[in-house]
Design an enzyme around this catalytic site. Structure first.
Site, PDB file in Angstrom:
ATOM      1  N   SER A   1       0.869  -1.186   0.000  1.00 54.74           N
ATOM      2  CA  SER A   1       0.000   0.000   0.000  1.00 54.74           C
ATOM      3  C   SER A   1       0.903   1.232   0.000  1.00 54.74           C
ATOM      4  O   SER A   1       2.093   1.130   0.294  1.00 54.74           O
ATOM      5  CB  SER A   1      -0.850  -0.018   1.275  1.00 54.74           C
ATOM      6  OG  SER A   1      -1.389   1.248   1.545  1.00 54.74           O
TER       7      SER A   1
ATOM      8  N   TYR B   1      -2.536  -0.885  10.356  1.00 56.81           N
ATOM      9  CA  TYR B   1      -2.434  -1.051   8.899  1.00 56.81           C
ATOM     10  C   TYR B   1      -1.079  -0.538   8.404  1.00 56.81           C
ATOM     11  O   TYR B   1      -0.389  -1.200   7.623  1.00 56.81           O
ATOM     12  CB  TYR B   1      -3.591  -0.297   8.228  1.00 56.81           C
ATOM     13  CG  TYR B   1      -3.740  -0.535   6.736  1.00 56.81           C
ATOM     14  CD1 TYR B   1      -4.450  -1.634   6.265  1.00 56.81           C
ATOM     15  CD2 TYR B   1      -3.198   0.354   5.808  1.00 56.81           C
ATOM     16  CE1 TYR B   1      -4.614  -1.843   4.902  1.00 56.81           C
ATOM     17  CE2 TYR B   1      -3.355   0.154   4.446  1.00 56.81           C
ATOM     18  CZ  TYR B   1      -4.067  -0.950   3.998  1.00 56.81           C
ATOM     19  OH  TYR B   1      -4.218  -1.156   2.640  1.00 56.81           O
TER      20      TYR B   1
HETATM   21  P1  NAP Z   1     -11.850  -5.789  -0.001  1.00 64.38           P
HETATM   22  O1  NAP Z   1     -12.653  -5.311  -1.170  1.00 64.38           O
HETATM   23  O2  NAP Z   1     -12.329  -5.473   1.380  1.00 64.38           O
HETATM   24  O3  NAP Z   1     -11.648  -7.378  -0.140  1.00 64.38           O
HETATM   25  C1  NAP Z   1     -10.917  -8.069   0.831  1.00 64.38           C
HETATM   26  C2  NAP Z   1     -10.770  -9.529   0.412  1.00 64.38           C
HETATM   27  O4  NAP Z   1      -9.951 -10.192   1.391  1.00 64.38           O
HETATM   28  C3  NAP Z   1     -12.095 -10.283   0.370  1.00 64.38           C
HETATM   29  O5  NAP Z   1     -12.058 -11.208  -0.697  1.00 64.38           O
HETATM   30  C4  NAP Z   1     -12.118 -11.016   1.718  1.00 64.38           C
HETATM   31  O6  NAP Z   1     -12.849 -12.230   1.687  1.00 64.38           O
HETATM   32  C5  NAP Z   1     -10.641 -11.332   1.877  1.00 64.38           C
HETATM   33  N1  NAP Z   1     -10.248 -11.618   3.259  1.00 64.38           N
HETATM   34  C6  NAP Z   1     -10.310 -10.812   4.343  1.00 64.38           C
HETATM   35  N2  NAP Z   1      -9.851 -11.451   5.428  1.00 64.38           N
HETATM   36  C7  NAP Z   1      -9.481 -12.694   5.018  1.00 64.38           C
HETATM   37  C8  NAP Z   1      -8.940 -13.825   5.661  1.00 64.38           C
HETATM   38  N3  NAP Z   1      -8.666 -13.814   6.979  1.00 64.38           N
HETATM   39  N4  NAP Z   1      -8.695 -14.941   4.922  1.00 64.38           N
HETATM   40  C9  NAP Z   1      -8.974 -14.977   3.600  1.00 64.38           C
HETATM   41  N5  NAP Z   1      -9.481 -13.928   2.927  1.00 64.38           N
HETATM   42  C10 NAP Z   1      -9.743 -12.806   3.640  1.00 64.38           C
HETATM   43  O7  NAP Z   1     -10.350  -5.233  -0.050  1.00 64.38           O
HETATM   44  P2  NAP Z   1      -9.538  -4.482  -1.245  1.00 64.38           P
HETATM   45  O8  NAP Z   1      -9.801  -3.033  -1.146  1.00 64.38           O
HETATM   46  O9  NAP Z   1      -9.743  -5.175  -2.519  1.00 64.38           O
HETATM   47  O10 NAP Z   1      -8.037  -4.699  -0.749  1.00 64.38           O
HETATM   48  C11 NAP Z   1      -7.287  -5.838  -1.112  1.00 64.38           C
HETATM   49  C12 NAP Z   1      -5.838  -5.627  -0.713  1.00 64.38           C
HETATM   50  O11 NAP Z   1      -5.322  -4.461  -1.338  1.00 64.38           O
HETATM   51  C13 NAP Z   1      -5.623  -5.451   0.778  1.00 64.38           C
HETATM   52  O12 NAP Z   1      -4.413  -6.071   1.160  1.00 64.38           O
HETATM   53  C14 NAP Z   1      -5.509  -3.952   0.923  1.00 64.38           C
HETATM   54  O13 NAP Z   1      -4.775  -3.576   2.060  1.00 64.38           O
HETATM   55  C15 NAP Z   1      -4.776  -3.609  -0.340  1.00 64.38           C
HETATM   56  N6  NAP Z   1      -4.932  -2.211  -0.760  1.00 64.38           N
HETATM   57  C16 NAP Z   1      -6.164  -1.694  -1.058  1.00 64.38           C
HETATM   58  C17 NAP Z   1      -6.237  -0.363  -1.483  1.00 64.38           C
HETATM   59  C18 NAP Z   1      -7.530   0.265  -1.865  1.00 64.38           C
HETATM   60  O14 NAP Z   1      -7.527   1.471  -2.148  1.00 64.38           O
HETATM   61  N7  NAP Z   1      -8.626  -0.452  -1.911  1.00 64.38           N
HETATM   62  C19 NAP Z   1      -5.079   0.408  -1.587  1.00 64.38           C
HETATM   63  C20 NAP Z   1      -3.862  -0.161  -1.263  1.00 64.38           C
HETATM   64  C21 NAP Z   1      -3.798  -1.476  -0.868  1.00 64.38           C
HETATM   65  P3  NAP Z   1     -14.390 -12.348   2.202  1.00 64.38           P
HETATM   66  O15 NAP Z   1     -15.203 -11.879   1.019  1.00 64.38           O
HETATM   67  O16 NAP Z   1     -14.567 -13.783   2.496  1.00 64.38           O
HETATM   68  O17 NAP Z   1     -14.504 -11.452   3.385  1.00 64.38           O
END
Ligand code: NAP
Length: 256
Positions: free
Chosen positions: A147, A160
């Site tokens: 991130s 985080y």
């Molecule tokens: P999201 O839409 O909230 O999706 C999270 C995913 O992780 C879901 O598929 C969830 O599964 C799964 N998950 C959560 N806890 C888990 C566990 N204990 N075991 C297995 N799966 C688990 O998140 P996102 O925004 O796409 O983010 C994904 C990654 O990108 C993260 O690492 C986040 O920190 C990083 N990131 C995001 C952004 C952003 O702007 N969105 C920016 C930088 C980095 P369920 O559906 O089963 O809950």
């Protein structure tokens, strides 16, 4: 040049890919030819994601295995399932992650530990299990989803920030131990990407205008912006790229 980014026949597991960034990364890898395995905790949501992706790429190219990435035993079970039912794992994307926003003085230890386990320890657990299979085969790609908070802090998201900073150094530690066995381990550090996780921030007028002003590219990122770098780091095109974290952030981390 031809074939350098072709992932045909390679098995890729993307953790946390039932929605959001992980789902888009799985789609990108499938689009480059990989056979992909989706993962999440919520089995119903995961199955729906598998069905949706299989509609585009065919059932043989898309699989899913539900497991909790924060559990050592579950990670071992998940990787063993991929090896047995899909094929030798060649690409692992450690993407699963959560956010928890609260000022540090009010932060419960349990919430701190939950974020650290999900955003950092999980990459160690799933990564180690994958490496146990990849190392004897002399090849493998691991991509850790970091991130901009790998590099920059903000108030109210201490666990985080700590986890994502740690993830960059875990990427380096994995490189130190496993690169000589033919593995490439790198990080992708997305900037602010519009997903379910950030919808509340997009809806917050003040935060939204801060993002637009703070980002040289003057926009939120899209999941599609991450596809090219992910395919590159999963492919032969990055075979001498080791331990790097690539920021895909519209320039946010290079300006003040
Ligand atoms: P999201 O839409 O909230 O999706 C999270 C995913 O992780 C879901 O598929 C969830 O599964 C799964 N998950 C959560 N806890 C888990 C566990 N204990 N075991 C297995 N799966 C688990 O998140 P996102 O925004 O796409 O983010 C994904 C990654 O990108 C993260 O690492 C986040 O920190 C990083 N990131 C995001 C952004 C952003 O702007 N969105 C920016 C930088 C980095 P369920 O559906 O089963 O809950």
């Amino acid at each position: 040049m031809s074939g350098l980014f072709d992932l045909t026949g390679r098995v890729a597991l993307v953790t946390g890919s039932s929605r959001g960034i992980g789902n888009a990364l799985a789609r990108a890898l499938a689009d480059a030819g990989a056979t992909v395995v989706l993962n999440g905790v919520n089995a119903e949501r995961l199955k729906a994601a598998e069905v949706a992706l299989a509609a585009d790429f065919g059932p043989g190219r898309v699989h899913s295995v539900a497991f909790d990435v924060t559990s050592d035993a579950e990670a071992a079970r998940g990787i063993a399932w991929v090896e047995e039912h899909v094929g030798p794992l060649q690409i692992l994307v450690n993407n699963a992650g959560i956010q928890h926003r609260v000022p540090m003085l009010e932060l419960d230890v349990a919430d701190w530990e939950r974020v650290i386990k999900t955003d950092l320890t999980s990459a160690f657990l799933v990564g180690r299990e994958a490496a146990r299979h990849m190392i004897p085969r002399g090849r493998g790609k691991i991509i850790n989803i970091c991130s901009v908070q790998t590099d920059l802090a903000r108030p109210t998201i201490a666990p985080y920030v700590a986890a994502k900073g740690g993830l960059r150094n875990l990427t380096r530690a994995m490189t130190a131990e496993w690169a000589a066995s033919g593995l490439q381990i790198n990080g992708i550090a997305p900037g602010y990407i519009h997903t379910e996780m950030t919808q509340n921030l997009v809806d917050d007028e003040q935060f939204n205008s801060w993002i637009l002003g703070r980002t040289p590219a003057a926009r939120w990122g899209t999941v599609q912006d991450l596809a090219g770098p992910a395919v590159w780091l999963a492919s032969d095109g990055s075979d001498f790229v080791n331990g790097q974290t690539i920021f895909i952030d519209g320039g946010m981390t290079v300006v003040v």
